[in-house]
Every structure is written in structure tokens, then in C-alpha cells.
Design an enzyme around this catalytic site. Structure first.
Site, PDB file in Angstrom:
ATOM      1  N   ASP A 328       4.244  -3.886   3.368  1.00  0.00           N
ATOM      2  CA  ASP A 328       2.842  -4.118   3.003  1.00  0.00           C
ATOM      3  C   ASP A 328       2.597  -5.616   3.039  1.00  0.00           C
ATOM      4  O   ASP A 328       3.216  -6.357   2.276  1.00  0.00           O
ATOM      5  CB  ASP A 328       2.566  -3.549   1.603  1.00  0.00           C
ATOM      6  CG  ASP A 328       1.089  -3.466   1.287  1.00  0.00           C
ATOM      7  OD1 ASP A 328       0.309  -4.254   1.874  1.00  0.00           O
ATOM      8  OD2 ASP A 328       0.706  -2.628   0.455  1.00  0.00           O
ATOM      9  N   ARG A 330      -0.344  -7.173   2.615  1.00  0.00           N
ATOM     10  CA  ARG A 330      -1.669  -7.515   2.077  1.00  0.00           C
ATOM     11  C   ARG A 330      -1.591  -8.484   0.898  1.00  0.00           C
ATOM     12  O   ARG A 330      -0.618  -8.513   0.166  1.00  0.00           O
ATOM     13  CB  ARG A 330      -2.389  -6.240   1.609  1.00  0.00           C
ATOM     14  CG  ARG A 330      -2.860  -5.397   2.757  1.00  0.00           C
ATOM     15  CD  ARG A 330      -3.454  -4.105   2.277  1.00  0.00           C
ATOM     16  NE  ARG A 330      -2.442  -3.216   1.730  1.00  0.00           N
ATOM     17  CZ  ARG A 330      -2.704  -2.020   1.235  1.00  0.00           C
ATOM     18  NH1 ARG A 330      -3.935  -1.588   1.195  1.00  0.00           N
ATOM     19  NH2 ARG A 330      -1.733  -1.265   0.776  1.00  0.00           N
TER      20      ARG A 330
HETATM   21  N1  LIG Z   1       1.044  -0.295   8.765  1.00  0.00           N
HETATM   22  C1  LIG Z   1       0.410   0.848   8.594  1.00  0.00           C
HETATM   23  N2  LIG Z   1      -0.743   0.823   7.913  1.00  0.00           N
HETATM   24  C2  LIG Z   1      -1.370   1.993   7.719  1.00  0.00           C
HETATM   25  C3  LIG Z   1      -0.890   3.210   8.218  1.00  0.00           C
HETATM   26  N3  LIG Z   1      -1.764   4.179   7.871  1.00  0.00           N
HETATM   27  C4  LIG Z   1      -2.759   3.582   7.211  1.00  0.00           C
HETATM   28  N4  LIG Z   1      -2.527   2.264   7.110  1.00  0.00           N
HETATM   29  C5  LIG Z   1      -3.322   1.226   6.463  1.00  0.00           C
HETATM   30  O1  LIG Z   1      -3.110   1.305   5.101  1.00  0.00           O
HETATM   31  C6  LIG Z   1      -4.202   0.677   4.426  1.00  0.00           C
HETATM   32  C7  LIG Z   1      -4.535   1.532   3.212  1.00  0.00           C
HETATM   33  O2  LIG Z   1      -3.464   1.447   2.362  1.00  0.00           O
HETATM   34  P1  LIG Z   1      -2.880   2.662   1.560  1.00  0.00           P
HETATM   35  O3  LIG Z   1      -1.442   2.351   1.285  1.00  0.00           O
HETATM   36  O4  LIG Z   1      -3.186   3.957   2.241  1.00  0.00           O
HETATM   37  O5  LIG Z   1      -3.676   2.710   0.237  1.00  0.00           O
HETATM   38  P2  LIG Z   1      -3.836   1.562  -0.820  1.00  0.00           P
HETATM   39  O6  LIG Z   1      -5.165   0.942  -0.620  1.00  0.00           O
HETATM   40  O7  LIG Z   1      -2.661   0.644  -0.787  1.00  0.00           O
HETATM   41  O8  LIG Z   1      -3.689   2.300  -2.186  1.00  0.00           O
HETATM   42  P3  LIG Z   1      -4.782   3.084  -2.991  1.00  0.00           P
HETATM   43  O9  LIG Z   1      -5.573   2.045  -3.733  1.00  0.00           O
HETATM   44  O10 LIG Z   1      -4.054   3.972  -3.925  1.00  0.00           O
HETATM   45  O11 LIG Z   1      -5.568   3.805  -1.973  1.00  0.00           O
HETATM   46  C8  LIG Z   1      -5.299   0.539   5.458  1.00  0.00           C
HETATM   47  O12 LIG Z   1      -5.363  -0.831   5.837  1.00  0.00           O
HETATM   48  C9  LIG Z   1      -4.796   1.361   6.628  1.00  0.00           C
HETATM   49  O13 LIG Z   1      -5.225   0.848   7.878  1.00  0.00           O
HETATM   50  C10 LIG Z   1       0.336   3.190   8.916  1.00  0.00           C
HETATM   51  O14 LIG Z   1       0.850   4.211   9.338  1.00  0.00           O
HETATM   52  N5  LIG Z   1       0.938   2.005   9.077  1.00  0.00           N
END
Ligand SMILES: Nc1nc2c(ncn2[C@@H]2O[C@H](COP(=O)(O)OP(=O)(O)OP(=O)(O)O)[C@@H](O)[C@H]2O)c(=O)[nH]1
Length: 442
Positions: A328, A330
Site C-alpha cells: 500500500d 498511499r
Molecule cells: N494495487 C492494487 N490496488 C487495487 C487493487 N484493487 C483495487 N485497488 C485499489 O485499492 C484502492 C482502494 O483501497 P482498498 O484497500 O480497497 O480500501 P481502503 O480504502 O484501503 O479501505 P476502506 O476504507 O476500508 O475501504 C483503490 O485505489 C483501488 O484502485 C489491486 O488489485 N491492486
């Protein structure tokens, strides 16, 4: 596509044994039912993280924790010791620090004690922490008509990156400080075009004062003594900016082109955005901070490569690592700055992501996250059957994401399984259980 139940997806998580020095982090005595339920859920979540995700050792008398999330169930607290890795420590600590404070979680004479290690090996979860105060400036605000009302879309520039981050704001009283600041030399029309107040109220007040002065000079009663004014219909931003007394519902959402724009059901992102909008609109006010952190910060190009690795059998975490990206990537400095600009310092956060909570609260953040509200995949339960079947209500739903059904969400369930098992997301994979944390009443 065959449907997959959550139970089928659940697998045992390997637990290695790492001796760890223990530090007591909470010592609690019995109090109100809601406090118990809240703490109970928080502690249970801590144990859940250890069980599902952590690679460090864990030992706890979790069996003595009963009545999870149920305020009517008596809770028999016993000393509870938790051991885990450093990353678990920070996740558990952030959970406990905002929900299990000594003030609202005093539990009788029987003590609940949570112990955590001071240092140990890291698990695979990696995310960076914003180390400086990010500045955000709102460039424009526009009203967006939406089924059931409208919201205001705010576009931001921040000094964290070059992206155009967004805030989807429900509620007329949530206002941007930076949007309203006067820019040198701008006209009323310039301000209208970027959605800032044009001072319609100010000019009305001035006209009223002038009218009263005129009538006083002529010895007559003022024609009008009103202190309040109807907003100019052209300038809808005349309400004074108020500080938010109650904690609004807030979602920090990361961009997902595949899930949101082309309706991929490989992940739950499209559903989460639609659900957040539904929940916030239902409350009447709140914000979705929409961060342009596609693919958990690695961008669309790399995410699509990761998809191909996933089709070869790797999960989302391993696919990122194989591409030399963190699981992650971010950061949340921009989100914090945008919320500060909107005057939101106290909030309820819609999320399951413990890392997100930790980062939002870290580095001297003044954000007060009074609780988190779980995002429970609708298709896992039966809470709103009208939206899950072929009923007219489902057809009329304004977002296709709100009518997602079990039989189309098998791949998203795999994605959710990885989030729960490897990324510390607070999701119970047992289909018979409810979301592990409930939002306390506000
Ligand atoms: N690297 C990667 N990113 C993904 C994938 N599928 C979705 N994403 C990204 O994951 C991000 C969303 O993150 P999530 O982990 O689903 O959710 P979160 O925002 O961290 O957590 P919540 O607040 O609980 O929803 C978005 O930027 C999506 O584009 C994947 O297979 N690989």
C-alpha cells in the site's frame, strides 16, 4: 461464474512464534453497557487482527471475551495479553487509542489488560506516513445535482503531489476556508465562476444600512429593519461558515477507475463509493475525500499489471510486491489538509482499514476520529433485501453498485479476503457474524 461463500474463502493464517517484550497499553475497569460493547468490539478487533494477519506470536485469553458488540450481554473480563509484531502493535494501538480510552471505558473492578510488544519483526504490510503538514487549497466548488438532492464537488490542489484531489460535500454548512479567501484583483464574476461567495450578503447589508441612514435623516421610520436576509439565489454561499459541533460521517476514498467507472467487480471500490454516498446523503451532511491514489497509490498502469499477476494466482499484496511496490503506497496528508480546510476536525470515519486510521491520526494530527463506521459488503448479509434481489427497488436504485449480488461478487470476495487476512482490514470472513465494530450512537 460459480458463487463463492465467505466461509469457503477462509483459510488458516500461519502464526510464527516470536518472543516479544510486553508493554501494558490499557488497564480498564467495568463501566456502562455501551462502553463495554465498544471496548469489547475494539478488543475483539485487535484479536482478530492478530489472528488473521499478524505474523508475530499471539497469546490471549480471548475466549473470556464474550458478548461481542452486544451491550446487553454480560462481559466477564479477565486479564488479556496480546503479543504481536510491530505493525500489529501500531494497528491495535490505534484501535484502542481512540476507542478504549480510560474515560469512557472504565470496566468495574475486574481488569482487562492488553499487553503489546515493544519491538518485533514487521509483517508484509507497508505504507508510508505523511511526515509534514500538507497544505490544501480549494480551487473551485460546484453544485452537483444528485438523486435525492445535491452535493458540492470541491477540487483541491495540495503540496503533497500534482493531483487534483476532490471532496464530495453533502450539507450546505460545510465550507472551504481557502475557497472563500479573496484573490488579488478578482471580480465578483471571477468568484462566482470558482464557486466562492460574492459577498451578496455583505452588499445586502450595506444597502439596508444605507436605507436606514437615509430614512433616519429624513425622520421617518426605516422601511425595513430586518437583520436577516434571504440568500441571493445566484450566490448560494451566503451562510456563515460554522464550526461543526457534531462529528460528521466522513469517507477517505481512493480512486479506482476499474471499480468505479467501468464497474469492475474484481474489487469492492465501486460499491464502497456508492454506499458511502448513500450513507452520507441519508445523514444530510458529511464528506467523501476522493484521493487520486489509483491502485493504492501505484497508478493504473501498475495496477493493471498487478491484475495480470493476480490472474496467475497471486493475491493483491503479492502482486504489488512482485512489481516492487509496497502493498500500500498511499499517504493521507492531503486528506487531512482537505478536512482541515473544510473545518472538519471531529469525525466518524467510514472504513475498515486500520492503516488508514493510524495514518490519519499520526504525526500530531489534530483529527479527532471519534469512532469508525464499518463498511460491510452488502452482499454478505440480508440487511437490505430490497436492494439485493430483482425487486423494483433494486431496479430503481440510483447506483448500479448498490444492487450487487452474491453471485457476481466472487472475485471481489477474494479481494476482501486478502484485505482482511493480509492488510489488517476489519472484516469478519465468517458469514454468520456481523461487522466486528459497530458505531456508537452520536
Ligand atoms: N494495487 C492494487 N490496488 C487495487 C487493487 N484493487 C483495487 N485497488 C485499489 O485499492 C484502492 C482502494 O483501497 P482498498 O484497500 O480497497 O480500501 P481502503 O480504502 O484501503 O479501505 P476502506 O476504507 O476500508 O475501504 C483503490 O485505489 C483501488 O484502485 C489491486 O488489485 N491492486
Amino acid at each position: 461464474m460459480p458463487s463463492t461463500t465467505i466461509a469457503e474463502l477462509e483459510t488458516a493464517t500461519a502464526v510464527s512464534s516470536t518472543p516479544a517484550e510486553r508493554l501494558p497499553v490499557a488497564s480498564l475497569a467495568q463501566g456502562s453497557a455501551s462502553s463495554k460493547a465498544h471496548f469489547n468490539a475494539s478488543l475483539d478487533m485487535a484479536l482478530h487482527i492478530l489472528k488473521q494477519q499478524d505474523l508475530g506470536s499471539s497469546r490471549s485469553d480471548s475466549q473470556s471475551i464474550s458478548g461481542r458488540g452486544d451491550s446487553s450481554t454480560p462481559v466477564n473480563w479477565a486479564s488479556t495479553d496480546i503479543e504481536g509484531s510491530e505493525s500489529t502493535l501500531s494497528q491495535v494501538d490505534s484501535l484502542l487509542s481512540y476507542s478504549a480510552t480510560a474515560d469512557d471505558l472504565i470496566l468495574n473492578d475486574s481488569k482487562a489488560r492488553v499487553s503489546l510488544p515493544s519491538r518485533s519483526a514487521h509483517s508484509g504490510l507497508s505504507s508510508t506516513m505523511a511526515g509534514k503538514d500538507t497544505q490544501a487549497e480549494c480551487q473551485v466548488r460546484a453544485r452537483i445535482p444528485y438523486p435525492g438532492g445535491h452535493f458540492y464537488l470541491h477540487l483541491y490542489h495540495t503540496d503533497e503531489d500534482e493531483k487534483e484531489h476532490l471532496a464530495i460535500v453533502f450539507g450546505d454548512d460545510i465550507r472551504s476556508k481557502t475557497l472563500e479567501l479573496a484573490k488579488p484583483g478578482e471580480s465578483d464574476m471571477d468568484r462566482k465562476i470558482r464557486g466562492a461567495s460574492t459577498g451578496a450578503l455583505r452588499s445586502l447589508v450595506q444597502k439596508d444600512i444605507a436605507r436606514r441612514q437615509l430614512s433616519n435623516r429624513s425622520g421617518q421610520e426605516p422601511a425595513q429593519r430586518r437583520m436577516g436576509f434571504e440568500p441571493d439565489p445566484v450566490d448560494s454561499f451566503v451562510a456563515p461558515r460554522v464550526s461543526l459541533v457534531e462529528a460528521p460521517l466522513i469517507r477517505i476514498h481512493s480512486e479506482c477507475f476499474t471499480g468505479e467507472t467501468v464497474s469492475s467487480v474484481r474489487c469492492d471500490c465501486g460499491y464502497q463509493l456508492a454506499e458511502a454516498m448513500r450513507l452520507i446523503q441519508r445523514e444530510g451532511r458529511g464528506v467523501i475525500v476522493y484521493l487520486r491514489q489509483e491502485g493504492r497509490g501505484i497508478g493504473l498502469l501498475e495496477k493493471l499489471k498487478a491484475y495480470n499477476l493476480q490472474d496467475m494466482g497471486h493475491d493483491t499484496v503479492d502482486a504489488n510486491l512482485l512489481l516492487n511496490h509496497p502493498a500500500d503506497a498511499r499517504t493521507y496528508g492531503s486528506a487531512r489538509a482537505i478536512l482541515a480546510d473544510l473545518g472538519v476536525d471531529k469525525l466518524r470515519l467510514l472504513t475498515n482499514n486500520t492503516d488508514k486510521i493510524r495514518q490519519l491520526q499520526g504525526h500530531g494530527s489534530s483529527l479527532d476520529i471519534v469512532c469508525h463506521v464499518p463498511m460491510y459488503p452488502r452482499w454478505w448479509g440480508n440487511d437490505t433485501p430490497a436492494l439485493l434481489d430483482d425487486s423494483p427497488a433494486a431496479e430503481l436504485s440510483y447506483s448500479r453498485h448498490l444492487v450487487l449480488q452474491k453471485n457476481v461478487m466472487a472475485e471481489a470476495d477474494l479481494y476482501l479476503k486478502t484485505k482482511a487476512q493480509r492488510m489488517g482490514h476489519m472484516l469478519s470472513l465468517d458469514p454468520t457474524t456481523l461487522p466486528l465494530l459497530r458505531s456508537p450512537a452520536h
